[in-house]
Scaffold this active site. Structure first.
Site, PDB file in Angstrom:
ATOM      1  N   GLU A  81       2.508  27.007  29.486  1.00  0.00           N
ATOM      2  CA  GLU A  81       3.248  28.211  29.354  1.00  0.00           C
ATOM      3  C   GLU A  81       2.779  29.540  29.609  1.00  0.00           C
ATOM      4  OE1 GLU A  81       6.167  28.187  27.568  1.00  0.00           O
ATOM      5  OE2 GLU A  81       6.624  26.200  27.196  1.00  0.00           O
ATOM      6  N   ASP A 105      23.177  16.737  30.074  1.00  0.00           N
ATOM      7  CA  ASP A 105      22.770  17.737  28.914  1.00  0.00           C
ATOM      8  C   ASP A 105      22.087  18.911  29.309  1.00  0.00           C
ATOM      9  OD1 ASP A 105      21.845  17.709  26.042  1.00  0.00           O
ATOM     10  OD2 ASP A 105      20.028  17.887  26.666  1.00  0.00           O
TER      11      ASP A 105
END
Length: 166
Positions: A81, A105
């Site tokens: 991140e 999805d």
């Protein structure tokens, strides 16, 4: 937030050629363009980037080709991140029975947003080009990598993925 998974290639990885991977993802992404308003070029480029051509642990073990977080089985994967600098965290990710289910999805996420903001990815759908769509993904917080749009655009252009867009 969604981000790229850290690579740990398992012994059972699929042996995709780049063309085979592109064509497999395209076979699921192209039909979703009409129903979900997402450019196949962007979907394919994200699958390439997020799964390292289907070779990441997450794609191999969970059929998660888009780095979508939210799994509830307790299994966690390392991911990078960016918050002023890169850091490794461990997070739960969704698991799917197939690449097709992962693509569907992903398309549902872009089309329907999140519980807290159903319009979160509207800019991706309304973009007039794949370049704008890539920037909209980043602006909506799909990934923390500040160079994410450029990476998506570079992949689209390098492999001429816009040939799949209608």
């Amino acid at each position: 937030m969604i981000s790229q998974a850290v690579e740990n290639e398992p012994a059972n990885q699929k042996d995709w050629t780049k063309d085979a991977f592109i064509n497999e993802v395209a076979s699921h992404a192209v039909p979703l363009q009409a129903s979900h308003g997402i450019r196949p070029s962007v979907t394919i480029a994200q699958a390439i980037l997020e799964s390292n051509w289907g070779k990441s642990s997450l794609s191999q073990q969970e059929n998660n080709y888009f780095g979508i977080k939210g799994g509830s089985d307790g299994r966690k994967y390392a991911t990078l991140e960016y918050e002023e600098k890169w850091k490794e965290i461990h997070a739960s990710f969704r698991s799917y029975p197939s690449l097709e289910a992962s693509v569907t999805d992903y398309a549902d996420l872009i089309n329907g947003g999140t519980e807290w903001n159903p319009e979160l990815y509207r800019g991706v759908q309304e973009a007039s080009s794949y370049q704008e769509a890539a920037q909209a993904l980043y602006s909506a917080g799909y990934a923390t990598d500040p160079t994410y749009p450029e990476k998506i655009i570079e992949i689209i252009e390098l492999y001429e993925l816009d040939r799949f867009d209608k």
